[in-house]
Design a protein around this motif. Sequence first.
Motif, mmCIF file in Angstrom:
data_model
loop_
_atom_site.group_PDB
_atom_site.id
_atom_site.type_symbol
_atom_site.label_atom_id
_atom_site.label_comp_id
_atom_site.label_asym_id
_atom_site.label_seq_id
_atom_site.Cartn_x
_atom_site.Cartn_y
_atom_site.Cartn_z
ATOM 1 N N LEU A 36 0.828 -1.208 0.000
ATOM 2 C CA LEU A 36 0.000 0.000 0.000
ATOM 3 C C LEU A 36 0.862 1.258 0.000
ATOM 4 O O LEU A 36 0.592 2.218 -0.720
ATOM 5 C CB LEU A 36 -0.932 -0.001 1.216
ATOM 6 N N HIS A 37 1.900 1.247 0.819
ATOM 7 C CA HIS A 37 2.790 2.409 0.879
ATOM 8 C C HIS A 37 3.448 2.658 -0.479
ATOM 9 O O HIS A 37 3.466 3.802 -0.961
ATOM 10 C CB HIS A 37 3.851 2.165 1.951
ATOM 11 N N GLU A 38 3.983 1.619 -1.083
ATOM 12 C CA GLU A 38 4.681 1.784 -2.356
ATOM 13 C C GLU A 38 3.744 2.291 -3.450
ATOM 14 O O GLU A 38 4.125 3.120 -4.277
ATOM 15 C CB GLU A 38 5.302 0.450 -2.786
ATOM 16 N N ARG A 39 2.531 1.816 -3.462
ATOM 17 C CA ARG A 39 1.585 2.189 -4.518
ATOM 18 C C ARG A 39 1.013 3.590 -4.342
ATOM 19 O O ARG A 39 0.757 4.279 -5.336
ATOM 20 C CB ARG A 39 0.429 1.185 -4.562
ATOM 21 N N PHE A 40 0.806 4.011 -3.095
ATOM 22 C CA PHE A 40 -0.021 5.206 -2.889
ATOM 23 C C PHE A 40 0.670 6.345 -2.155
ATOM 24 O O PHE A 40 0.112 7.446 -2.101
ATOM 25 C CB PHE A 40 -1.298 4.808 -2.141
ATOM 26 N N GLU A 182 10.849 5.233 5.174
ATOM 27 C CA GLU A 182 9.801 6.251 5.284
ATOM 28 C C GLU A 182 8.695 5.757 6.210
ATOM 29 O O GLU A 182 8.299 4.589 6.146
ATOM 30 C CB GLU A 182 9.176 6.556 3.914
ATOM 31 N N ALA A 183 8.174 6.653 7.016
ATOM 32 C CA ALA A 183 7.020 6.301 7.844
ATOM 33 C C ALA A 183 5.809 6.072 6.950
ATOM 34 O O ALA A 183 5.541 6.847 6.019
ATOM 35 C CB ALA A 183 6.731 7.416 8.842
ATOM 36 N N ILE A 184 5.095 5.000 7.209
ATOM 37 C CA ILE A 184 3.858 4.755 6.474
ATOM 38 C C ILE A 184 2.803 5.769 6.903
ATOM 39 O O ILE A 184 2.859 6.322 8.011
ATOM 40 C CB ILE A 184 3.366 3.307 6.715
ATOM 41 N N HIS A 231 -7.938 -1.401 -4.892
ATOM 42 C CA HIS A 231 -6.755 -2.268 -4.882
ATOM 43 C C HIS A 231 -6.862 -3.323 -3.793
ATOM 44 O O HIS A 231 -6.587 -4.513 -4.044
ATOM 45 C CB HIS A 231 -5.500 -1.416 -4.674
ATOM 46 N N VAL A 232 -7.255 -2.935 -2.600
ATOM 47 C CA VAL A 232 -7.336 -3.895 -1.502
ATOM 48 C C VAL A 232 -8.413 -4.940 -1.783
ATOM 49 O O VAL A 232 -8.227 -6.133 -1.498
ATOM 50 C CB VAL A 232 -7.581 -3.157 -0.174
ATOM 51 N N GLU A 233 -9.520 -4.522 -2.349
ATOM 52 C CA GLU A 233 -10.554 -5.493 -2.723
ATOM 53 C C GLU A 233 -9.998 -6.524 -3.701
ATOM 54 O O GLU A 233 -10.263 -7.731 -3.574
ATOM 55 C CB GLU A 233 -11.754 -4.775 -3.323
#
Length: 538
Positions: A36-40, A182-184, A231-233
Amino acid sequence: MNATVENLPGPRLRHGLDAQQAGLLHADALAFLADLHERFEGRRRALLAARRERQARFDAGELPGFLPETRAIREADWRVAPIPAALRDRRVEITGPVDRKMIINALNSGAKVFMADFEDSTAPTFANLVDGQLNLRDAVAGTIDYRAPDGRAYALGPDPAVLVVRPRGWHLPERHLEIGGEAIAGALFDFGLFAYHNALALHARDRGPYFYLPKMESHREAVLWNDVMDHVEAVLGLQQGAMKATVLIETLPAVFEMDEILHALRTRVVGLNCGRWDYIFSYFKTLRAHRDRVLPERGQVVMTVPFLRHYSELLIRTCHRRGAFAMGGMAAQIPINHDPAANAAALAKVRADKLREVSAGHDGTWVAHPALVAVAREVFDAHMPTPNQLHVARADVVADRDTLLAPSTGTITRGGFDANVEVCLRYLAAWMDGLGCVPIHHLMEDAATAEIARAQLWQWLHHADGGIAPPLAFDDGAPIDFATFDAVLAATRDRLAATAMPGQARIGDAATLLARLTHADALADFLTLEAYASLRDP
């Protein structure tokens, strides 16, 4: 759930784990969050930069307004996706932190919905966040229980409220988990961890998962949330739109983009909520450079003043036109058991506020304490015999930019000034000590109240004169100046430091921070961001 740590910057927890926490934050869960962090994360940062750029324009004299480029969305006929059966009656919702006992009591309170809050009523210590996720996982499984120190036992009843989770806003980082150094984002940590562990179980029971989305300032931020959920779905194997969202309209810029926010989330949004306390704070913050928009003390800025009434009624009209719910605001009162007369007066205020909401066309409302559920439900039952009021079109309400921006009239009393200092100190000290939901003068306060108090102090003091007549003054004619603030702050600090109360040991730290923020040339965006480094986190 096939996310792996391959080809992803290594997630690194900056906190030790006990056995239960390790079962929650295992390698696959961390890989899911890292994805999630990398994508968004890049998009999140770009949106925060856009906030700062727009605020600079407001500070230079521009005023918020409806966007000309999205006029077609506002004028077109379209509706959001059908609302699931579990959310069609939301007449009373209770909110609170993710404390284990609170979760059980809220789910058993008789409210239709419990909003479990990782944001304004939870101080983001590692224990609060991770234990809160464990508590919610047990609640979803139906196994949550709690035994108090006095021996009393708590467990879920037969008909618990529907669970809705509020992650943190886009602006807040989560320092305990780093991805590639990096902090999420706090939003992705809270949302992602809850979804990873609970989404499939909730969906199997037609219970979502459901979320409240806070602090958005534009429809582009809603687009980001929609893409995250899409994305999560897909990763979890849920059908698109399975996740449902209610959006809090609690910033001044967002009120001008309600249609656009609904449109961005139209396959999954079920309503908007009048997050009125944060909305008042956002009015101060957004218009901080506009001396002609300075408001009177916060006790006089009530929902019947024109700019707040129009905000509430426009939200109802916008939502119902699109087939979405329009949720009312919070009643923060808590029982005053030692003073029956004062308790009766407080409950009368709650009833009057809920009567205003249901009469205006709201589909439901919020309370902060289980004792208020029956009070609010009685009013809504009497005046809303249907499950909701989607049939109340409010076609009489016409969007008016000037009314949404019009300052309310009133005064600034010494009592109101002193109260702002006190409530900010009390809340901030408790927050620094790890408490995000604090009883103050028979109200259950969260970060929004402290934000109102410190932003209002800053605005009054920095616009007290400025070469513009007449200068701001107390209602007795005395000037509002930094000498007065410094004296009140010192006296309040000393008095509270000698008072048994949540966060007592952090009063000095809170006073130091409040002094710095109030004297600063620029109004800080968020108190919780400024205080994050001082948060007790054993």
